[in-house]
Design an enzyme around this catalytic site. Structure first.
Site, PDB file in Angstrom:
ATOM      1  CE1 TYR A 169       1.040   0.815   4.201  1.00  0.00           C
ATOM      2  CE2 TYR A 169       0.754  -1.849   4.521  1.00  0.00           C
ATOM      3  CZ  TYR A 169       1.169  -0.751   4.766  1.00  0.00           C
ATOM      4  OH  TYR A 169       1.963  -0.184   6.212  1.00  0.00           O
ATOM      5  N   GLY A 170       2.280   1.067  -0.121  1.00  0.00           N
ATOM      6  CA  GLY A 170       2.799   2.244   0.115  1.00  0.00           C
ATOM      7  C   GLY A 170       3.665   2.231  -1.367  1.00  0.00           C
ATOM      8  CB  SER A 171       7.452   2.510  -1.185  1.00  0.00           C
ATOM      9  OG  SER A 171       8.410   2.118  -0.229  1.00  0.00           O
ATOM     10  CG  LEU A 172       7.300  -3.104  -1.056  1.00  0.00           C
ATOM     11  CD1 LEU A 172       6.371  -3.806   0.175  1.00  0.00           C
ATOM     12  CD2 LEU A 172       8.096  -3.416  -2.067  1.00  0.00           C
TER      13      LEU A 172
ATOM     14  CD  GLU B 105       7.620  -3.303   4.457  1.00  0.00           C
ATOM     15  OE1 GLU B 105       7.987  -2.290   4.706  1.00  0.00           O
ATOM     16  OE2 GLU B 105       7.089  -3.402   3.963  1.00  0.00           O
TER      17      GLU B 105
END
Length: 168
Positions: free
Chosen positions: A26-29, A106
């Site tokens: 849900y972010g940079s990935l 992470e």
């Protein structure tokens, strides 16, 4: 990598999913180049939504964290409140080879949990999700979006950091 590598190589790459794991990102990935840098390939992905959580920037970070929405704070458990829905992607990764890369990537403040996420067709799948554990570090007033600013301002540096991470 990419469409120009020999077909047999692409096929052998895909067979790496023999012990598949689904990871909700849900972010940079969510950015294909970030995943490509970390895993060395582009896993299959599907759009997905996690209900009952909210996504916020982390103080002094370009990436976000998610936290469970407290029903008392106005989030509704049926997901009718958009602030308690996180839109992201489900990636299909190799359990033994690739999941440990995400685990190491992470920060320790993320806890990997198994949660149900909803695909675009309405079906629920069980996926690993990295949930942020240090509420004080979340900027609750703001929402985090994967936007042009991330691409223009942060992506290059972020990819360099990913490359360093992979080397080590």
């Amino acid at each position: 990598g990419g469409p120009y590598e020999p077909l047999w190589l692409r096929c052998t790459n895909m067979s790496a999913a023999h012990k598949g794991a689904l990871v909700f990102v849900y972010g940079s990935l969510m950015h294909p180049q970030v995943v490509q840098t970390l895993l060395g390939r582009q896993p299959d992905e599907k759009s997905a939504t996690l209900t009952g959580y909210s996504r916020h920037p982390l103080k002094e970070c370009v990436y976000p964290g998610i936290t469970k929405v407290d029903e008392k704070e106005g989030g509704s458990s049926d997901g009718s409140n958009s602030s308690s829905r996180v839109v992201g992607k489900v990636l299909s990764v190799d359990m033994e080879r690739e999941l440990p890369i995400f685990d190491a990537f992470e920060d320790d403040e993320y806890k990997r949990e198994t949660l149900d996420v909803e695909l675009d067709d309405g079906s629920l799948v069980s996926a690993f999700v990295y949930v942020w554990t240090v509420k004080e570090a979340l900027v609750f007033q703001e929402k985090w979006e994967m936007d042009e600013e991330f691409e223009k301002v942060h992506l290059e540096k972020y990819l360099q950091m990913c490359e360093e991470f992979v080397k080590n």
